[in-house]
Design a protein around this motif. Structure first.
Motif, short mmCIF file in Angstrom:
data_model
loop_
_atom_site.label_atom_id
_atom_site.label_comp_id
_atom_site.label_asym_id
_atom_site.label_seq_id
_atom_site.Cartn_x
_atom_site.Cartn_y
_atom_site.Cartn_z
N LEU B 121 0.85 -1.21 0.00
CA LEU B 121 0.00 0.00 0.00
C LEU B 121 0.87 1.25 0.00
CD1 LEU B 121 -3.23 0.49 0.08
CD2 LEU B 121 -2.40 -1.86 0.28
N ALA B 122 0.67 2.16 0.95
CA ALA B 122 1.44 3.41 0.94
C ALA B 122 2.94 3.14 1.02
CB ALA B 122 1.00 4.31 2.08
N GLY B 123 3.29 1.99 1.61
CA GLY B 123 4.68 1.52 1.52
C GLY B 123 5.71 2.36 2.23
N ILE B 124 5.37 2.84 3.42
CA ILE B 124 6.29 3.73 4.15
C ILE B 124 7.45 2.96 4.79
CG2 ILE B 124 6.49 5.37 6.07
CD1 ILE B 124 4.78 6.35 3.65
N TYR B 125 8.66 3.43 4.50
CA TYR B 125 9.87 2.96 5.19
C TYR B 125 10.49 4.15 5.90
CZ TYR B 125 10.20 -1.41 2.45
OH TYR B 125 9.97 -2.63 1.88
N THR B 126 10.93 3.92 7.14
CA THR B 126 11.80 4.90 7.80
C THR B 126 13.06 4.18 8.27
OG1 THR B 126 10.77 4.59 9.96
CG2 THR B 126 9.81 6.28 8.53
N ALA B 127 14.05 4.97 8.70
CA ALA B 127 15.39 4.42 8.95
C ALA B 127 15.42 3.27 9.94
CB ALA B 127 16.31 5.55 9.43
N SER B 128 14.57 3.34 10.97
CA SER B 128 14.64 2.32 12.02
C SER B 128 13.83 1.07 11.71
CB SER B 128 14.14 2.92 13.35
OG SER B 128 12.73 3.12 13.29
N MET B 129 13.02 1.13 10.65
CA MET B 129 12.13 -0.02 10.40
C MET B 129 12.89 -1.24 9.94
SD MET B 129 8.75 1.41 8.50
CE MET B 129 7.64 2.56 9.29
N PRO B 130 12.60 -2.38 10.57
CA PRO B 130 13.28 -3.61 10.17
C PRO B 130 12.76 -4.11 8.82
CG PRO B 130 11.80 -3.97 12.05
CD PRO B 130 11.66 -2.54 11.67
N VAL B 131 13.66 -4.64 8.03
CA VAL B 131 13.27 -5.18 6.72
C VAL B 131 13.80 -6.60 6.57
CG1 VAL B 131 13.32 -2.89 5.67
CG2 VAL B 131 15.35 -4.34 5.51
N PHE B 132 13.04 -7.41 5.85
CA PHE B 132 13.54 -8.72 5.44
C PHE B 132 14.60 -8.52 4.37
CE2 PHE B 132 9.17 -9.94 6.77
CZ PHE B 132 9.52 -10.88 7.72
N VAL B 133 15.72 -9.18 4.53
CA VAL B 133 16.79 -9.12 3.52
C VAL B 133 16.71 -10.42 2.72
CG1 VAL B 133 19.27 -8.98 3.15
CG2 VAL B 133 18.21 -7.81 5.13
N VAL B 134 16.34 -10.29 1.44
CA VAL B 134 16.16 -11.48 0.60
C VAL B 134 17.19 -11.47 -0.53
CG1 VAL B 134 14.60 -12.71 -0.96
CG2 VAL B 134 13.73 -11.76 1.19
N GLU B 135 18.02 -12.47 -0.50
CA GLU B 135 19.09 -12.64 -1.48
C GLU B 135 18.63 -13.51 -2.62
OE1 GLU B 135 22.98 -13.29 1.07
OE2 GLU B 135 22.63 -14.94 -0.36
N ASN B 136 18.85 -13.07 -3.84
CA ASN B 136 18.61 -13.93 -5.00
C ASN B 136 19.91 -14.69 -5.25
OD1 ASN B 136 18.42 -15.06 -7.53
ND2 ASN B 136 17.71 -13.19 -8.55
N ARG B 137 19.94 -15.94 -4.82
CA ARG B 137 21.21 -16.68 -4.83
C ARG B 137 21.67 -17.07 -6.23
NH1 ARG B 137 21.64 -19.97 0.97
NH2 ARG B 137 21.77 -18.04 2.15
N THR B 138 20.78 -16.98 -7.20
CA THR B 138 21.19 -17.26 -8.58
C THR B 138 21.94 -16.07 -9.16
OG1 THR B 138 19.22 -18.59 -8.86
CG2 THR B 138 20.38 -17.97 -10.87
N HIS B 139 21.43 -14.86 -8.90
CA HIS B 139 21.99 -13.68 -9.58
C HIS B 139 22.73 -12.72 -8.66
CE1 HIS B 139 18.42 -15.07 -11.97
NE2 HIS B 139 19.33 -15.07 -12.91
N GLY B 140 22.66 -12.95 -7.35
CA GLY B 140 23.47 -12.16 -6.42
C GLY B 140 22.86 -10.86 -5.94
#
Lengths: 436, 436
Positions: B121-140
């Motif tokens: 939705l509005a998709g708000i990110y601020t500096a302290s917000m935790p995010v999932f880190v998702v690696e594409n292991r095929t392409h890096g």
């Protein structure tokens, strides 16, 4: 007229009044039987050894699937499973002694259904085996089922008994069942109907596919489990990891829930099917209006998919009471919920959908709790009417695991109940009630 | 010709060679873009505050959904959400100060996609917000998504900010995210593609329905969680109970997985869509062959089902980047897996199935991992070709939540991307590559 004797194992209060109360209408009796089935409210409330909770259980008793038979009639995998059960329980020191003691009756054989229980495949119960205790809170009766042995194709319920089978059964008895039982008790019991209804939206039909229901159950016991870890209850960690890996775990709960629901269907005059099961000898059904009597026919007709390395001629029948799930409108009667079974048991989505639709032709009503998303949440076809089976020649379909003649699971597929059972049941119905 | 500038945020190695390497075949470019998308292998490896992992993040930066716009262009719920984000992060003492600081640029606004992230939705990110880190292991490459706020209809991503919203966000920051992050790290990362593939067999399409994927994820972190309880890590119990109650939890993982997959699609000359998103102003897409450029159109066309007490005229657009899931062949492109969505977002199974089938007309290929049981395990339609959208007039379909003009979620439904985006993208493609 039905006598009280026919209904020995059915609690009197389930009758909902005297047998003589039948008003002569099969349709009204079927309405009532359907209503009772549809209104059933199964809750798992405990896990206990069979000897403590199955009515009239004796320590030398081994239960098995299907209509009761004398020892000599059990052959192949079902005979092997009975022997394995006796050895597991320590009722005999070796195979020969077990055979001799079955033959002289010092080890007794019983039919699961006579003890309000249902057995998967060969369906072996012994005194020490833990069972799920499932209460039907609407009608007050109780159904039981013992535990899944795990993914290994060699299992006692598939006619195998060896060191590995023994160890896995022992592990169920001493680790898994005590932990699961305590988790259930700490929750004050768990309602199974909403969980099953939910699983039907998640790709299960809770007979041959229980992937969603199993994790929903795990989620339901999570609060207990977290408490139990804090309380240092032993075995919790390994039990939870075991459950997490066993997508079939829930089947035994769906079977016990179905048994507790179907047993409430006993209604004089009704032609609805209240149990379907088979043994190595053949298939059998009960009718809601004919109490505890089994009506037998030949083995079921099957169509399946075998695991790699196995062939059709290996398929053998060694019993099975999991069709109690179809009896209550699940399994094959809800297979349009579980189309990914095409991978496991063969068939195409089109065939599965058509097969599921066909079941509406032979059932009395539509389940108000169990619903099929693909059919716009139409209730599952529920309450097989023996008259409709004969009229339409459509045979009830069931999703099952297939056993091999050397023991073990060799595949999965669908079976159809044989016409003969329904004809025999309606003959008896006509004799007793004067019409059918 | 595409310039390196257009691709500022795409790591050079993803290009797979120089831009000049294009051989003049759109079809070959689309084959390659599809192959890259289909081969992507997203793993969630960590949870970290945005400031630590989003490339070039600044403490005064607030991200939001859609093609980037100046502050003045953000209106309604999306503007409210930006203000809420600034307040949550402590970038302003009150609403007026936040507005002034956005206006003078001392609080910066960024577009999520420019930071390899996607916003719900509005998709708000601020500096302290935790995010999932998702690696594409095929392409890096790496994709990010922040956390689901919970079931409450009033959420920052639906344009609301008040004491309750603040508390729930704070709880994510201080309790949920640290526990989930540690559980993921202890597992050494978790492969998301098999989990998504499995969820598709369990009634999810991992956009508007994530019930199965969420519990599959919980099951996957269970071994870590049991260890963490033994190690007395704080917050584990409440985190697990929270996850158990939040069927939408997995959406943010499916979004991050989709972003990490779609970002690998950058291939010169390709007409396949590599992103779809919208803001309060309108819908926009990117093409795999046109790097980081957005092609905008009007707001999407919608058809939905509103929660009780709400009406059509309340529906408002405040952004949304969850259509990244459709971009990779999930969500609306897999809705035949999730027919129980008919309850949530309206429609009938027949319409949902037909809509899903229609998507094969506008896609380049069929996903080899994401498969639809109802279609005999045919792969989901994957890789929207802008040329086919114009040729067939079939518009990409997306399953979304609907926001109300006073903030909060008021329903759910399906939207269609507007034709204009595809026309604009192909115009640009023709200009750069001399054909389309």
């Amino acid at each position: 007229m039905v006598t009280a004797n026919d209904l020995a194992t059915v609690p009197a209060e389930i009758w909902g009044g005297s047998v003589e109360a039948w008003d002569g209408s099969v349709e009204a009796a079927n309405d009532e039987a359907f209503r009772r089935l549809n209104d059933a409210d199964p809750w798992v409330v405990d896990v206990r050894p069979a000897r403590e909770v199955l009515p009239g259980y004796r320590d030398n008793l081994v239960l098995t699937s299907g209509a009761p038979m004398p020892w000599e009639a059990y052959v192949g995998g079902q005979r092997e499973a009975l022997i394995g059960g006796a050895l597991f329980e320590g009722l005999a020191a070796d195979r020969d002694e077990a055979i001799a003691r079955f033959a002289d009756g010092s080890i007794e054989i019983g039919a699961c259904h006579d003890y309000n229980a249902v057995g998967s495949l060969a369906g072996i119960y012994t005194a020490s085996m833990p069972v799920f205790v499932v209460e039907n809170r609407t009608h007050g009766n109780v159904g039981f089922c013992n535990f899944y042995e795990g993914k290994e194709p060699r299992r006692l319920n598939y006619g195998c008994y060896d060191e590995g089978v023994h160890e896995r059964l022992e592990h169920v008895n001493t680790v898994l069942a005590p932990v699961v039982g305590e988790a259930i008790r700490r929750r004050g019991g768990i309602a199974l109907k909403p969980m099953i209804a939910r699983a039907l939206r998640m790709g299960d039909e809770v007979h041959s596919r229980n992937a969603a229901a199993s994790i929903l159950f795990n989620r339901e016991i999570l609060p207990s489990v977290l408490d139990m870890i804090e309380d240092s209850v032993p075995g919790v960690r390994e039990t939870m990891l075991h459950l997490a890996e066993n997508d079939y775990f829930f089947l035994r709960l769906s079977m016990a829930a179905a048994k507790a629901s179907a047993d409430a269907m006993v209604v004089p005059g009704s032609t609805l099917v209240s149990a379907m099961a088979f043994s190595c000898r053949g298939f059998a059904i009960k009718l809601a209006g004919l109490g505890n009597t089994w009506f037998e026919g030949p083995p079921p007709i099957h169509q399946g998919k075998l695991f790699a390395g196995h062939s059709e001629d290996e398929i053998t029948w060694m019993g099975g009471e999991s069709p109690i799930t179809e009896t209550v409108g699940l399994g094959g009667f809800a297979q349009a919920c579980a189309l990914s079974l095409q991978d496991y048991q063969g068939g195409s989505p089109e065939v599965m959908i058509e097969r599921n639709r066909e079941m509406y032709e032979i059932t009395h009503g539509e389940n108000s709790s169990y619903r099929i998303p693909l059919f716009g949440f139409r209730g599952t076809p529920t309450g097989v009417d023996a008259r409709k089976v004969l009229d339409t020649a459509v045979l009830p379909v069931m999703d099952v695991g297939l056993a091999g003649r050397d023991g073990g699971q060799i595949g999965a597929g669908v079976i159809r109940a044989p016409r003969e059972c329904f004809a025999a049941a309606l003959d008896e119905h006509a004799k007793r009630y004067g019409q059918s």
